[in-house]
Design a protein around this motif. Sequence first.
Motif, PDB file in Angstrom:
ATOM      1  N   ARG A 159       0.808  -1.227   0.000  1.00  0.00           N
ATOM      2  CA  ARG A 159       0.000   0.000   0.000  1.00  0.00           C
ATOM      3  C   ARG A 159       0.840   1.276   0.000  1.00  0.00           C
ATOM      4  NH1 ARG A 159      -4.314  -0.981  -2.182  1.00  0.00           N
ATOM      5  NH2 ARG A 159      -5.096   0.993  -1.361  1.00  0.00           N
ATOM      6  N   HIS A 160       2.144   1.137   0.090  1.00  0.00           N
ATOM      7  CA  HIS A 160       3.010   2.326   0.087  1.00  0.00           C
ATOM      8  C   HIS A 160       3.783   2.358  -1.226  1.00  0.00           C
ATOM      9  CE1 HIS A 160       6.045   5.245   1.251  1.00  0.00           C
ATOM     10  NE2 HIS A 160       5.369   5.497   2.369  1.00  0.00           N
ATOM     11  N   PRO A 161       3.782   3.476  -1.927  1.00  0.00           N
ATOM     12  CA  PRO A 161       4.404   3.505  -3.263  1.00  0.00           C
ATOM     13  C   PRO A 161       5.920   3.277  -3.253  1.00  0.00           C
ATOM     14  CG  PRO A 161       3.743   5.717  -2.564  1.00  0.00           C
ATOM     15  CD  PRO A 161       3.146   4.773  -1.578  1.00  0.00           C
ATOM     16  N   ASP A 162       6.586   3.536  -2.117  1.00  0.00           N
ATOM     17  CA  ASP A 162       8.051   3.420  -2.073  1.00  0.00           C
ATOM     18  C   ASP A 162       8.528   2.066  -1.561  1.00  0.00           C
ATOM     19  OD1 ASP A 162       8.287   5.993  -3.036  1.00  0.00           O
ATOM     20  OD2 ASP A 162       8.282   6.889  -1.025  1.00  0.00           O
ATOM     21  N   MET A 163       7.611   1.184  -1.242  1.00  0.00           N
ATOM     22  CA  MET A 163       8.029  -0.142  -0.772  1.00  0.00           C
ATOM     23  C   MET A 163       8.606  -0.949  -1.939  1.00  0.00           C
ATOM     24  SD  MET A 163       5.110  -1.239   1.981  1.00  0.00           S
ATOM     25  CE  MET A 163       5.069  -0.454   3.607  1.00  0.00           C
ATOM     26  N   ALA A 164       9.558  -1.846  -1.617  1.00  0.00           N
ATOM     27  CA  ALA A 164      10.254  -2.625  -2.644  1.00  0.00           C
ATOM     28  C   ALA A 164       9.270  -3.496  -3.421  1.00  0.00           C
ATOM     29  CB  ALA A 164      11.318  -3.494  -1.985  1.00  0.00           C
ATOM     30  N   LYS A 165       9.453  -3.561  -4.745  1.00  0.00           N
ATOM     31  CA  LYS A 165       8.573  -4.356  -5.600  1.00  0.00           C
ATOM     32  C   LYS A 165       9.082  -5.788  -5.775  1.00  0.00           C
ATOM     33  CE  LYS A 165       6.225  -0.589  -6.462  1.00  0.00           C
ATOM     34  NZ  LYS A 165       5.027  -0.310  -5.642  1.00  0.00           N
TER      35      LYS A 165
ATOM     36  N   ILE B 220       2.176  -9.460   6.169  1.00  0.00           N
ATOM     37  CA  ILE B 220       0.874  -9.635   5.509  1.00  0.00           C
ATOM     38  C   ILE B 220      -0.175  -9.653   6.613  1.00  0.00           C
ATOM     39  CG2 ILE B 220      -0.519 -11.108   4.016  1.00  0.00           C
ATOM     40  CD1 ILE B 220       2.073 -12.094   2.738  1.00  0.00           C
ATOM     41  N   ASN B 221      -0.963  -8.593   6.653  1.00  0.00           N
ATOM     42  CA  ASN B 221      -1.875  -8.363   7.780  1.00  0.00           C
ATOM     43  C   ASN B 221      -3.320  -8.485   7.334  1.00  0.00           C
ATOM     44  OD1 ASN B 221      -2.741  -7.702  10.323  1.00  0.00           O
ATOM     45  ND2 ASN B 221      -2.382  -5.500  10.120  1.00  0.00           N
ATOM     46  N   GLN B 222      -4.130  -9.160   8.156  1.00  0.00           N
ATOM     47  CA  GLN B 222      -5.550  -9.306   7.825  1.00  0.00           C
ATOM     48  C   GLN B 222      -6.310  -8.023   8.125  1.00  0.00           C
ATOM     49  OE1 GLN B 222      -7.343 -12.893   9.378  1.00  0.00           O
ATOM     50  NE2 GLN B 222      -9.394 -12.209   8.884  1.00  0.00           N
ATOM     51  N   LYS B 223      -5.815  -7.242   9.098  1.00  0.00           N
ATOM     52  CA  LYS B 223      -6.482  -5.978   9.455  1.00  0.00           C
ATOM     53  C   LYS B 223      -5.786  -4.812   8.764  1.00  0.00           C
ATOM     54  CE  LYS B 223      -8.559  -7.567  13.764  1.00  0.00           C
ATOM     55  NZ  LYS B 223      -8.546  -7.494  15.228  1.00  0.00           N
ATOM     56  N   GLY B 224      -6.189  -3.615   9.129  1.00  0.00           N
ATOM     57  CA  GLY B 224      -5.711  -2.429   8.434  1.00  0.00           C
ATOM     58  C   GLY B 224      -4.360  -1.936   8.937  1.00  0.00           C
ATOM     59  N   ILE B 225      -3.670  -1.159   8.082  1.00  0.00           N
ATOM     60  CA  ILE B 225      -2.425  -0.466   8.453  1.00  0.00           C
ATOM     61  C   ILE B 225      -2.594   0.974   7.982  1.00  0.00           C
ATOM     62  CG2 ILE B 225       0.085  -0.426   8.237  1.00  0.00           C
ATOM     63  CD1 ILE B 225      -0.010  -3.330   7.278  1.00  0.00           C
ATOM     64  N   ASP B 226      -2.515   1.940   8.916  1.00  0.00           N
ATOM     65  CA  ASP B 226      -2.767   3.326   8.501  1.00  0.00           C
ATOM     66  C   ASP B 226      -1.530   3.937   7.826  1.00  0.00           C
ATOM     67  OD1 ASP B 226      -1.032   4.089  10.515  1.00  0.00           O
ATOM     68  OD2 ASP B 226      -2.607   4.591  11.941  1.00  0.00           O
ATOM     69  N   PRO B 227      -1.669   5.069   7.142  1.00  0.00           N
ATOM     70  CA  PRO B 227      -0.546   5.645   6.372  1.00  0.00           C
ATOM     71  C   PRO B 227       0.692   5.927   7.211  1.00  0.00           C
ATOM     72  CG  PRO B 227      -2.616   6.666   5.719  1.00  0.00           C
ATOM     73  CD  PRO B 227      -2.933   5.790   6.885  1.00  0.00           C
ATOM     74  N   LEU B 228       0.518   6.391   8.461  1.00  0.00           N
ATOM     75  CA  LEU B 228       1.683   6.686   9.308  1.00  0.00           C
ATOM     76  C   LEU B 228       2.455   5.409   9.634  1.00  0.00           C
ATOM     77  CD1 LEU B 228       0.078   9.307  11.741  1.00  0.00           C
ATOM     78  CD2 LEU B 228       1.759   9.747   9.947  1.00  0.00           C
ATOM     79  N   SER B 229       1.715   4.337   9.914  1.00  0.00           N
ATOM     80  CA  SER B 229       2.365   3.055  10.206  1.00  0.00           C
ATOM     81  C   SER B 229       3.077   2.520   8.966  1.00  0.00           C
ATOM     82  CB  SER B 229       1.339   2.034  10.696  1.00  0.00           C
ATOM     83  OG  SER B 229       0.690   2.487  11.866  1.00  0.00           O
ATOM     84  N   LEU B 230       2.428   2.657   7.797  1.00  0.00           N
ATOM     85  CA  LEU B 230       3.058   2.226   6.545  1.00  0.00           C
ATOM     86  C   LEU B 230       4.365   2.977   6.320  1.00  0.00           C
ATOM     87  CD1 LEU B 230      -0.011   2.019   4.122  1.00  0.00           C
ATOM     88  CD2 LEU B 230       1.482   0.125   4.716  1.00  0.00           C
TER      89      LEU B 230
ATOM     90  N   VAL C  80       8.180  -4.512   3.777  1.00  0.00           N
ATOM     91  CA  VAL C  80       7.071  -4.471   2.813  1.00  0.00           C
ATOM     92  C   VAL C  80       5.813  -4.937   3.532  1.00  0.00           C
ATOM     93  CG1 VAL C  80       6.157  -5.390   0.645  1.00  0.00           C
ATOM     94  CG2 VAL C  80       8.596  -4.920   0.869  1.00  0.00           C
ATOM     95  N   ALA C  81       4.732  -4.148   3.462  1.00  0.00           N
ATOM     96  CA  ALA C  81       3.507  -4.470   4.206  1.00  0.00           C
ATOM     97  C   ALA C  81       2.306  -4.530   3.278  1.00  0.00           C
ATOM     98  CB  ALA C  81       3.271  -3.431   5.299  1.00  0.00           C
TER      99      ALA C  81
END
Length: 532
Positions: free
Chosen positions: A217-223, A293-303, A312-313
């Motif tokens: 969900r974060h654009p800068d995380m490794a692909k 790999i999370n079943q629940k949410g991760i907010d932008p600050l945590s990402l 990578v999340a």
Amino acid sequence: MAVKTVNANAEVMGAQAALFMNINAAKGLLEVMRTNLGPRGTIKMLVGGAGDVRLTKDGNVLLREMQIQNPTAVMIARTAVAQDDVTGDGTTSTVLLIGELLKQAEKYINEGLHPRLVVEGFEVAKKASLAYLETVKKPVDASDREQIRCVAYTSLRTKVQEDLANKLTDSVTDAVLTVRVPGEPIDLHMVEIMHMRHKMATDTKLINGLVLDHGARHPDMAKYNEDCYILTCNISLEYDKSEVNSGFFYSDADQREKMVAAERQYTDERVNKIVELKHQVCGQDSGKSFIVINQKGIDPLSLDILQQNGIVALRRAKKRNMERLVLACGGVAVNSVEELSADVLGHADKVYEHVLGEDKYTFVEGVKNPHSCTLLINGPHDHTIAQIKDAVRDGLRAVKNVIEDGHVIPGAGAFEVGLQTHLKNEVVKTMEGRARLGVEAFAEALLIVPKTLAVNSGHDAQDAIISLQNEHENGNHVGFDVESGEPTDPCLAGIYDNLNVKRQILQSSPIIASQLLLVDEVIRAGRNMRPR
């Protein structure tokens, strides 16, 4: 008529009319389904009310999707669909056998034989058939991949074209052998079926791992990541609203700021524990990766915190994929940060993201000892993908059946011709009275399978049946070769049917045919009989 006495407005169909309505309905459904049987069967085009089109030769799909109005045909269709629900195959064969049983019975009934005597003959023939089935079945070792592969190929070849069936057979066989755990029932839900409208149908492949239908969900995380530690969790890494309807009252702005900071700190502590675990297992080694790999949410600050620490999340993963991830990669799915340790982590050689248009897919590959896998179906358009999906489901069930049954039946019509010879030469001779005509009708009806295989492949049905019967009379257990039109040994050709499927067909078809033969009145029941 007695019913007319009870209700003068009742719509009733008399004995002869009711019987022949049932027989004609069965024959009509038989003619519709007949051309679909076997590897040379034709394809039906189903057109919906909104103009949507579906191409298929799968009997189960046809019977579910077709609009059938005749009550007898609906009853036969439900029986065939139930056959597919129980065993995963044999829908077309069930319809054909029921229709042919009624067709053969009609000849004797027209000559004055009572339907009850035909039914008695069917019952005797059914018991003899099930006994004969046990004598011709061949044992299969669950570790013999080649023989299991032959069963899958026989099933798939009737659903899709030859080159695609060849490709799918290996994928389907390996998928079931991957999720199989000795001593436990095979759970086909652990085979994820994922599709991408991409490339050609023959590019469909088995992934020893998992394919998720979303990306980071974060654009800068490794692909692209290698040597990956995988944390599978169900931990909320975002601000949670209280479950009860509550409110907070502040006397000044500072109290509100402290409240927000405390809430943020609570979430950050959880994120930091995951970061600490990453540093613990990966250290300063840049060649290792850490995937959450999370079943629940991760907010932008945590990402953002996770990305800054090279993690990578993926969030909002499906529950079914959480089960599969643990089986594929190892490790344990954790529900709180207190459970975090190096022991709960899974491992994969590589995790990478694939972007297709606006859709993102995450591939988790290179896992050791997986007990879950993904069948990635590729196809240029939705018609092809739907056709392959139906075929793959049947193929998976076929492999599952052969492993659980431990036996197979020679295919290509060999079993039907052998059973017909057995009933005519041995069982009929033990019968007395006119019920033996019911056994003869049953025996003749069995030949519908090899006859249809011959006709659908462009050969003469009579020539095919005569040559097959001659071989069986000489003790050779042969089937029909759709390529050459000559008798062939199905075991040498690798053509096998599921024991479970054949047994179910032989049990259900005579029962439905018998019930329809014993119908002597058709009455329109319910409130519709009353005048309005």
